[in-house]
Motif scaffolding. Structure first.
Motif, PDB file in Angstrom:
ATOM      1  N   SER A 138      -2.154  -3.263   7.198  1.00 56.26           N
ATOM      2  CA  SER A 138      -1.305  -3.103   6.016  1.00 56.26           C
ATOM      3  C   SER A 138      -0.027  -2.333   6.343  1.00 56.26           C
ATOM      4  O   SER A 138       0.974  -2.483   5.649  1.00 56.26           O
ATOM      5  N   LEU A 139      -0.074  -1.519   7.392  1.00 58.01           N
ATOM      6  CA  LEU A 139       1.149  -0.826   7.812  1.00 58.01           C
ATOM      7  C   LEU A 139       2.164  -1.782   8.421  1.00 58.01           C
ATOM      8  O   LEU A 139       3.371  -1.540   8.344  1.00 58.01           O
ATOM      9  N   THR A 169       0.846  -1.187   0.000  1.00 58.72           N
ATOM     10  CA  THR A 169       0.000   0.000   0.000  1.00 58.72           C
ATOM     11  C   THR A 169       0.888   1.246   0.000  1.00 58.72           C
ATOM     12  O   THR A 169       1.911   1.289   0.668  1.00 58.72           O
ATOM     13  N   LYS A 170       0.471   2.231  -0.754  1.00 66.01           N
ATOM     14  CA  LYS A 170       1.209   3.485  -0.881  1.00 66.01           C
ATOM     15  C   LYS A 170       0.400   4.604  -0.230  1.00 66.01           C
ATOM     16  O   LYS A 170      -0.737   4.411   0.187  1.00 66.01           O
ATOM     17  N   ASP A 171       0.982   5.800  -0.190  1.00 64.60           N
ATOM     18  CA  ASP A 171       0.297   6.951   0.402  1.00 64.60           C
ATOM     19  C   ASP A 171      -1.047   7.220  -0.266  1.00 64.60           C
ATOM     20  O   ASP A 171      -2.022   7.573   0.398  1.00 64.60           O
ATOM     21  N   TRP A 172      -1.116   7.054  -1.589  1.00 66.10           N
ATOM     22  CA  TRP A 172      -2.371   7.297  -2.302  1.00 66.10           C
ATOM     23  C   TRP A 172      -3.459   6.338  -1.857  1.00 66.10           C
ATOM     24  O   TRP A 172      -4.630   6.700  -1.785  1.00 66.10           O
ATOM     25  N   HIS A 173      -3.063   5.114  -1.553  1.00 66.87           N
ATOM     26  CA  HIS A 173      -4.044   4.146  -1.063  1.00 66.87           C
ATOM     27  C   HIS A 173      -4.611   4.600   0.280  1.00 66.87           C
ATOM     28  O   HIS A 173      -5.810   4.456   0.530  1.00 66.87           O
ATOM     29  N   PHE A 174      -3.745   5.135   1.122  1.00 67.32           N
ATOM     30  CA  PHE A 174      -4.205   5.604   2.433  1.00 67.32           C
ATOM     31  C   PHE A 174      -5.127   6.813   2.305  1.00 67.32           C
ATOM     32  O   PHE A 174      -6.055   6.966   3.098  1.00 67.32           O
ATOM     33  N   TRP A 194       1.016  -8.295   0.487  1.00 72.89           N
ATOM     34  CA  TRP A 194      -0.036  -8.810   1.355  1.00 72.89           C
ATOM     35  C   TRP A 194      -0.715  -7.693   2.144  1.00 72.89           C
ATOM     36  O   TRP A 194      -1.862  -7.848   2.564  1.00 72.89           O
ATOM     37  N   GLY A 195      -0.035  -6.586   2.320  1.00 72.26           N
ATOM     38  CA  GLY A 195      -0.686  -5.419   2.908  1.00 72.26           C
ATOM     39  C   GLY A 195      -1.771  -4.893   1.990  1.00 72.26           C
ATOM     40  O   GLY A 195      -2.860  -4.526   2.437  1.00 72.26           O
ATOM     41  N   SER A 196      -1.496  -4.881   0.698  1.00 74.40           N
ATOM     42  CA  SER A 196      -2.509  -4.463  -0.278  1.00 74.40           C
ATOM     43  C   SER A 196      -3.663  -5.454  -0.332  1.00 74.40           C
ATOM     44  O   SER A 196      -4.831  -5.062  -0.459  1.00 74.40           O
ATOM     45  N   VAL A 197      -3.358  -6.739  -0.222  1.00 70.33           N
ATOM     46  CA  VAL A 197      -4.407  -7.758  -0.204  1.00 70.33           C
ATOM     47  C   VAL A 197      -5.301  -7.558   1.023  1.00 70.33           C
ATOM     48  O   VAL A 197      -6.532  -7.676   0.936  1.00 70.33           O
ATOM     49  N   THR A 198      -4.688  -7.224   2.157  1.00 73.88           N
ATOM     50  CA  THR A 198      -5.457  -7.003   3.382  1.00 73.88           C
ATOM     51  C   THR A 198      -6.438  -5.857   3.224  1.00 73.88           C
ATOM     52  O   THR A 198      -7.601  -5.958   3.625  1.00 73.88           O
ATOM     53  N   VAL A 199      -5.990  -4.762   2.627  1.00 75.14           N
ATOM     54  CA  VAL A 199      -6.883  -3.618   2.430  1.00 75.14           C
ATOM     55  C   VAL A 199      -7.981  -3.965   1.435  1.00 75.14           C
ATOM     56  O   VAL A 199      -9.153  -3.605   1.627  1.00 75.14           O
ATOM     57  N   ALA A 200      -7.634  -4.675   0.380  1.00 74.88           N
ATOM     58  CA  ALA A 200      -8.646  -5.085  -0.592  1.00 74.88           C
ATOM     59  C   ALA A 200      -9.708  -5.957   0.081  1.00 74.88           C
ATOM     60  O   ALA A 200     -10.916  -5.769  -0.139  1.00 74.88           O
ATOM     61  N   VAL A 248     -12.284  -0.663   7.373  1.00 76.42           N
ATOM     62  CA  VAL A 248     -11.166  -0.125   6.581  1.00 76.42           C
ATOM     63  C   VAL A 248     -10.023   0.372   7.466  1.00 76.42           C
ATOM     64  O   VAL A 248      -8.857   0.088   7.172  1.00 76.42           O
ATOM     65  N   PRO A 249     -10.293   1.096   8.570  1.00 70.54           N
ATOM     66  CA  PRO A 249      -9.161   1.487   9.427  1.00 70.54           C
ATOM     67  C   PRO A 249      -8.381   0.292   9.992  1.00 70.54           C
ATOM     68  O   PRO A 249      -7.153   0.340  10.095  1.00 70.54           O
ATOM     69  N   ALA A 250      -9.087  -0.779  10.331  1.00 70.89           N
ATOM     70  CA  ALA A 250      -8.393  -1.974  10.827  1.00 70.89           C
ATOM     71  C   ALA A 250      -7.506  -2.573   9.732  1.00 70.89           C
ATOM     72  O   ALA A 250      -6.353  -2.957   9.990  1.00 70.89           O
ATOM     73  N   ALA A 251      -8.028  -2.634   8.519  1.00 72.74           N
ATOM     74  CA  ALA A 251      -7.229  -3.149   7.400  1.00 72.74           C
ATOM     75  C   ALA A 251      -6.040  -2.239   7.123  1.00 72.74           C
ATOM     76  O   ALA A 251      -4.942  -2.714   6.809  1.00 72.74           O
ATOM     77  N   ALA A 252      -6.247  -0.938   7.257  1.00 74.78           N
ATOM     78  CA  ALA A 252      -5.148   0.008   7.040  1.00 74.78           C
ATOM     79  C   ALA A 252      -4.036  -0.198   8.061  1.00 74.78           C
ATOM     80  O   ALA A 252      -2.850  -0.187   7.709  1.00 74.78           O
ATOM     81  N   MET A 253      -4.418  -0.395   9.303  1.00 76.94           N
ATOM     82  CA  MET A 253      -3.400  -0.615  10.337  1.00 76.94           C
ATOM     83  C   MET A 253      -2.647  -1.912  10.092  1.00 76.94           C
ATOM     84  O   MET A 253      -1.420  -1.966  10.266  1.00 76.94           O
TER      85      MET A 253
END
Length: 122
Positions: A87-88, A30-35, A94-100, A80-85
């Motif tokens: 992914s960090l 995940t990149k800044d734009w994803h966040f 797999w961080g991107s997969v988690t957010v998806a 979404v906030p849980a997935a974001a955390m």
């Protein structure tokens, strides 16, 4: 509840899922734009949480019960906030997969919220 807001959140969640899924397919974290996209979706869900609380305070009641409705509202707000955390902590694809996955969960929760509220509400 507000049907337009529910549809907008579902569409935004699916767009976020596709975007992060594409990043995972390209083997990118995940990149800044994803966040930023996650923040936009979270703000929409926060608006839904406020609207739901106001409707309940006004005396409107969901078809399937207040407790289940509030539980789904809070779950939608946390998805979404849980997935974001998560992914960090996982700075790989797999961080991107988690957010998806979290965004798909949010879209499903929105469908369920629509069903729970029913047609008797606002």
């Amino acid at each position: 509840m507000l049907d337009a807001l529910t549809v907008a959140i579902g569409a935004a969640a699916l767009a976020l899922a596709a975007w992060c899924g594409h990043a995972a397919w390209r083997d990118q974290p995940t990149k800044d734009w994803h966040f930023i996209g996650m923040a936009v979706v979270t703000v929409l869900v926060l608006a839904q949480l406020v609207v739901g609380a106001v409707l309940l305070a006004r005396g409107d009641r969901p078809d399937e019960g207040v407790v289940i409705f509030v539980a789904y509202l809070l779950g939608a707000f946390a998805a979404v906030p849980a997935a974001a955390m998560l992914s960090l902590t996982e700075r790989t694809r797999w961080g991107s997969v988690t957010v998806a996955a979290g965004a798909v969960v949010l879209a499903v929760l929105e469908v369920r919220l629509y069903d729970i509220w029913g047609t008797t509400g606002a």
